[in-house]
Design a protein around this motif. Structure first.
Motif, mmCIF file in Angstrom:
data_model
loop_
_atom_site.group_PDB
_atom_site.id
_atom_site.type_symbol
_atom_site.label_atom_id
_atom_site.label_comp_id
_atom_site.label_asym_id
_atom_site.label_seq_id
_atom_site.Cartn_x
_atom_site.Cartn_y
_atom_site.Cartn_z
ATOM 1 N N HIS A 112 0.815 -1.215 0.000
ATOM 2 C CA HIS A 112 0.000 0.000 0.000
ATOM 3 C C HIS A 112 0.852 1.270 0.000
ATOM 4 O O HIS A 112 0.312 2.374 0.065
ATOM 5 N N ALA A 113 2.167 1.086 -0.065
ATOM 6 C CA ALA A 113 3.069 2.243 0.008
ATOM 7 C C ALA A 113 2.779 3.254 -1.096
ATOM 8 O O ALA A 113 2.808 4.469 -0.864
ATOM 9 N N ALA A 114 2.489 2.784 -2.294
ATOM 10 C CA ALA A 114 2.244 3.700 -3.418
ATOM 11 C C ALA A 114 1.030 4.594 -3.134
ATOM 12 O O ALA A 114 1.039 5.783 -3.472
ATOM 13 N N PHE A 115 0.000 4.016 -2.506
ATOM 14 C CA PHE A 115 -1.188 4.814 -2.175
ATOM 15 C C PHE A 115 -0.822 5.919 -1.193
ATOM 16 O O PHE A 115 -1.170 7.096 -1.394
ATOM 17 N N PHE A 116 -0.127 5.567 -0.113
ATOM 18 C CA PHE A 116 0.200 6.568 0.903
ATOM 19 C C PHE A 116 1.205 7.597 0.377
ATOM 20 O O PHE A 116 1.096 8.787 0.703
ATOM 21 N N LEU A 117 2.153 7.165 -0.429
ATOM 22 C CA LEU A 117 3.089 8.127 -1.014
ATOM 23 C C LEU A 117 2.358 9.094 -1.944
ATOM 24 O O LEU A 117 2.711 10.269 -2.022
ATOM 25 N N GLY A 118 1.329 8.605 -2.612
ATOM 26 C CA GLY A 118 0.526 9.482 -3.461
ATOM 27 C C GLY A 118 -0.158 10.566 -2.661
ATOM 28 O O GLY A 118 -0.264 11.717 -3.096
ATOM 29 N N ARG A 119 -0.613 10.222 -1.449
ATOM 30 C CA ARG A 119 -1.266 11.217 -0.597
ATOM 31 C C ARG A 119 -0.249 12.235 -0.086
ATOM 32 O O ARG A 119 -0.551 13.422 0.022
ATOM 33 N N VAL A 120 0.957 11.775 0.224
ATOM 34 C CA VAL A 120 2.010 12.705 0.657
ATOM 35 C C VAL A 120 2.361 13.652 -0.472
ATOM 36 O O VAL A 120 2.482 14.872 -0.283
#
Length: 349
Positions: A40-48
């Motif tokens: 899920h890292a890509a999702f959270f990095l997208g939010r950052v």
């Protein structure tokens, strides 16, 4: 100015991550254990990455948030303990009409070093759907629905508040976003972080007026003629309007002064570049009336080179300017009627 460069954004990685449940009442508060972002890292990095531009702040002396993040920076093993302290302090300040949600804390690394992201996601109820092939009629699948109340969604409005923080001995860097109040982030969020804006709204108002005036002078030959006729008056009126500047759409301010301009106009491009050089790109703020002093004089120039400057408080019975007729009428006692003599040039022999 973007908080992270394109190179930093590209190299951004999550080292540690956790979230805790916060809300307006103590019954909502729930501490959780750290998790591995993993797939899920890509999702959270997208939010950052979506909060890479905002208002710039600096920590006040002895800010607890800075001390807690510094401890994590020195010792990764303290991440869980310090994150719980951060969440507890945030929840204590987080009350009233605020919504239940998740307070996320990320320790991140990129090409230039380490940084932290503090994000408040509000819970959004969503309706999920699927379909059941076996229960349909006439060979058509039957839809099925389900409600999910606690969610992380890509909708930018669900991510209500965020702070990106870089700690440096020579000076920390802080970028704060508040989707509900972009010009003036919620007081409780500022108090939780214990920060103050690097520039006051008076300073930001003065700077954007100066930048706009410089842009107008640079492009006066390509801008509509009416733009320059009363530029100072329109800039002053705009500064007194009590309106606001949206950091994500600062070109709207420029267009309110110059009139319609295409987004790819060199005027718009240069304006954004100058804001970036001033270190205020991405800043949202309310225009302050006391930032620009009221004009004392009015200037009128004609096509034939006539230049007239007179106190702005004079009534039309003394000086009347009719732009449509191209007519200037002055009714006043004349105290000087002479030639302008220049003696600066060399005498020819």
């Amino acid at each position: 100015m973007a908080f992270l460069t394109e190179q930093e954004l590209e190299s951004l990685r999550i080292d540690q991550s956790v979230f805790h449940i916060v809300g307006p009442g103590e019954e909502h508060f729930q501490l959780l254990t750290a998790f591995d972002a993993g797939r899920h890292a890509a999702f959270f990095l997208g939010r950052v990455r979506s909060v890479n531009s905002g208002n710039r702040y600096e920590f006040l002396e002895d800010a607890p948030v800075r001390a807690q993040l510094a401890r994590i920076s020195r010792d990764k093993a303290t991440f869980q303990e310090e994150s719980e302290k951060l969440a507890t302090a945030f929840n204590q300040a987080h009350g009233g009409s605020t919504a239940v949600g998740a307070f996320l804390i990320f320790s991140l690394s990129c090409s230039s070093g380490r940084l932290f992201a503090l994000l408040k996601f509000e819970d959004e109820k969503v309706l999920s759907y699927d379909y059941d092939v076996s229960r349909g009629r006439a060979g058509k699948p039957k839809p099925t629905f389900g409600e999910i109340e606690r969610t992380f969604v890509q909708n930018r409005n669900a991510l209500q508040k965020a702070a990106l923080i870089k700690l440096h001995r020579e000076g920390d860097q802080i970028c704060v976003i508040d989707r509900q109040n972009p010009q003036r982030p919620a007081a409780y969020f500022e108090q939780f972080l214990l920060v103050r804006r690097q520039r006051t709204e008076e300073e930001l108002t003065k700077t954007i007026v100066d930048v706009t005036r410089n842009i107008a002078q640079k492009y006066k030959d390509t801008l509509p003629p009416d733009t320059m006729k009363n530029l100072a008056q329109r800039l002053y009126d705009a500064s007194q309007s009590g309106g606001s500047v949206d950091g994500e759409n600062a070109e709207n301010w420029l267009k309110s002064i110059f009139g319609p301009l295409p987004d790819d106009s060199p005027v718009v491009t240069d304006f954004k570049a100058k804001l970036k050089r001033e270190g205020m790109a991405g800043e949202s703020f309310v225009l302050q009336k006391n930032a620009i002093p009221p004009p004392r004089n009015r200037r009128v120039e004609t096509a034939s080179g006539v230049k007239l400057t007179f106190p702005i408080g004079l009534t039309p019975s003394v000086v009347s300017v009719n732009r449509d007729k191209g007519e200037i009428i002055i009714k006043d006692t004349i105290t000087l009627d002479d030639f302008e003599l220049s003696t600066s040039g060399r005498t020819r022999t």
